[in-house]
Design a protein around this motif. Sequence first.
Motif, PDB file in Angstrom:
ATOM      1  N   VAL A 153       0.823  -1.208   0.000  1.00 25.20           N
ATOM      2  CA  VAL A 153       0.000   0.000   0.000  1.00 25.20           C
ATOM      3  C   VAL A 153       0.857   1.257   0.000  1.00 25.20           C
ATOM      4  N   LEU A 154       2.127   1.122   0.421  1.00 24.32           N
ATOM      5  CA  LEU A 154       2.983   2.279   0.632  1.00 24.32           C
ATOM      6  C   LEU A 154       4.130   2.355  -0.367  1.00 24.32           C
ATOM      7  N   THR A 155       4.564   3.578  -0.595  1.00 20.42           N
ATOM      8  CA  THR A 155       5.810   3.812  -1.322  1.00 20.42           C
ATOM      9  C   THR A 155       6.807   4.407  -0.338  1.00 20.42           C
ATOM     10  N   THR A 156       8.064   4.005  -0.416  1.00 20.81           N
ATOM     11  CA  THR A 156       9.061   4.456   0.560  1.00 20.81           C
ATOM     12  C   THR A 156      10.253   5.096  -0.144  1.00 20.81           C
ATOM     13  N   ASP A 157      10.785   6.134   0.477  1.00 17.03           N
ATOM     14  CA  ASP A 157      11.988   6.815  -0.011  1.00 17.03           C
ATOM     15  C   ASP A 157      12.968   6.951   1.145  1.00 17.03           C
ATOM     16  N   LEU A 158      14.224   6.624   0.895  1.00 16.82           N
ATOM     17  CA  LEU A 158      15.244   6.767   1.928  1.00 16.82           C
ATOM     18  C   LEU A 158      15.425   8.239   2.263  1.00 16.82           C
ATOM     19  N   ALA A 159      15.335   8.561   3.542  1.00 19.29           N
ATOM     20  CA  ALA A 159      15.501   9.945   3.977  1.00 19.29           C
ATOM     21  C   ALA A 159      16.842  10.150   4.669  1.00 19.29           C
ATOM     22  N   PHE A 160      17.141   9.335   5.672  1.00 18.27           N
ATOM     23  CA  PHE A 160      18.374   9.488   6.439  1.00 18.27           C
ATOM     24  C   PHE A 160      18.912   8.112   6.823  1.00 18.27           C
ATOM     25  N   VAL A 161      20.213   8.064   7.091  1.00 20.55           N
ATOM     26  CA  VAL A 161      20.839   6.872   7.651  1.00 20.55           C
ATOM     27  C   VAL A 161      21.464   7.279   8.979  1.00 20.55           C
ATOM     28  N   GLU A 162      21.141   6.539  10.024  1.00 18.54           N
ATOM     29  CA  GLU A 162      21.640   6.850  11.357  1.00 18.54           C
ATOM     30  C   GLU A 162      22.494   5.701  11.886  1.00 18.54           C
ATOM     31  N   GLU A 163      23.314   6.022  12.890  1.00 20.96           N
ATOM     32  CA  GLU A 163      24.034   4.994  13.631  1.00 20.96           C
ATOM     33  C   GLU A 163      23.449   4.939  15.035  1.00 20.96           C
ATOM     34  N   LEU A 164      22.950   3.785  15.415  1.00 28.27           N
ATOM     35  CA  LEU A 164      22.415   3.591  16.751  1.00 28.27           C
ATOM     36  C   LEU A 164      23.521   3.188  17.712  1.00 28.27           C
ATOM     37  N   VAL A 165      23.402   3.652  18.947  1.00 29.02           N
ATOM     38  CA  VAL A 165      24.355   3.288  19.996  1.00 29.02           C
ATOM     39  C   VAL A 165      23.577   2.901  21.247  1.00 29.02           C
ATOM     40  N   LEU A 166      24.182   2.029  22.028  1.00 31.47           N
ATOM     41  CA  LEU A 166      23.636   1.697  23.341  1.00 31.47           C
ATOM     42  C   LEU A 166      24.030   2.823  24.282  1.00 31.47           C
ATOM     43  N   VAL A 167      23.066   3.381  24.992  1.00 32.94           N
ATOM     44  CA  VAL A 167      23.315   4.557  25.829  1.00 32.94           C
ATOM     45  C   VAL A 167      23.115   4.189  27.292  1.00 32.94           C
ATOM     46  N   THR A 168      24.113   4.514  28.105  1.00 28.06           N
ATOM     47  CA  THR A 168      24.061   4.250  29.551  1.00 28.06           C
ATOM     48  C   THR A 168      24.498   5.493  30.307  1.00 28.06           C
ATOM     49  N   ALA A 169      24.453   5.401  31.629  1.00 24.40           N
ATOM     50  CA  ALA A 169      25.033   6.457  32.454  1.00 24.40           C
ATOM     51  C   ALA A 169      26.550   6.492  32.243  1.00 24.40           C
ATOM     52  N   GLN A 170      27.150   7.614  32.500  1.00 18.51           N
ATOM     53  CA  GLN A 170      28.566   7.824  32.219  1.00 18.51           C
ATOM     54  C   GLN A 170      29.458   6.819  32.941  1.00 18.51           C
ATOM     55  N   ARG A 171      29.078   6.350  34.101  1.00 11.25           N
ATOM     56  CA  ARG A 171      29.960   5.496  34.903  1.00 11.25           C
ATOM     57  C   ARG A 171      30.184   4.117  34.288  1.00 11.25           C
TER      58      ARG A 171
END
Length: 297
Positions: A153-171
């Motif tokens: 039903v949908l058409t798709t266009d690439l908009a952005f590419v991101e890099e995901l990271v695991l995020v924790t407290a600084q310690r």
Amino acid sequence: MELSDITHFLAVAEAGGISHASKQLHTVQSNVSSHIKALEDELGVELFRRHARGMTLTNAGEAFLPYAERITALLREATQVVGDEAEPTGRLAIGSMETTAGLRLPGVLAAYAAACPRVDFTLATGTTAELIDMVIDRRLDGGFVCGPVENDVLTTDLAFVEELVLVTAQRHTDVRDVFGTSARMLVFRNGCSYRTRLHEIFVDQGIADPQVLEFGSLEGILGCVAADMGATLLPVGVVMASQRASLLRMHPLPPMRSRVETVFVRRADSIVSPAMSQFLRQLQRADTPVMLRSVAP
């Protein structure tokens, strides 16, 4: 078949009765009733079941509803297309994941508002699953969601590419600290693609059923991560742009887990109105290069 009959049908279907529909349409109840009767006479079926609490759709009414919605949507698109193309007008409703709205869209939206001041523009945020449903149901003209999206039903266009990271407290200098007995996921509600991917990461580490803390805002998630309440998964740029960046630590992930595409989805059968065409043009002009960034542990 009169368009006004269809408009009154949709109003009654949404309101659940003649009285509420007449208030929405700013007309008298007898006028609404006459339009419904005219439509039922033309179709040769009863569209509503009358009862003490109001009116509900019959099986025939349920079957007719999506066609009525499509007719009105097509008329709206046609009105926009034949309008003043030198200065787009009409309505444009766009959806976006909250992370994309905060990181990638401010410049695009500012440029669009300046270029198209007569467009009634709205932006809704939600999860990937919610936004896809809203585009399919024509409640949104398009949406920025996590790809890939496979739907005829949908058409798709690439908009952005991101890099995901695991995020924790600084310690947490060692990512293994995150996957202890008190491991928690800090995430958006169900339907968020990042939530699904983070759960897969926890499963890979032998934690099949981590504790989940659900939030309604990005800053709420980052604030609680900074307070060492758990871990989350977000694009690098989102974390770096946060006011709490100095309190957070980003842990890199393997490419198969870190690379994520943000795609812009629209209904394949929708007409590209001047308002939408100008929005896509602003998106292409945006100073948002598609690139991945390396993150030091």
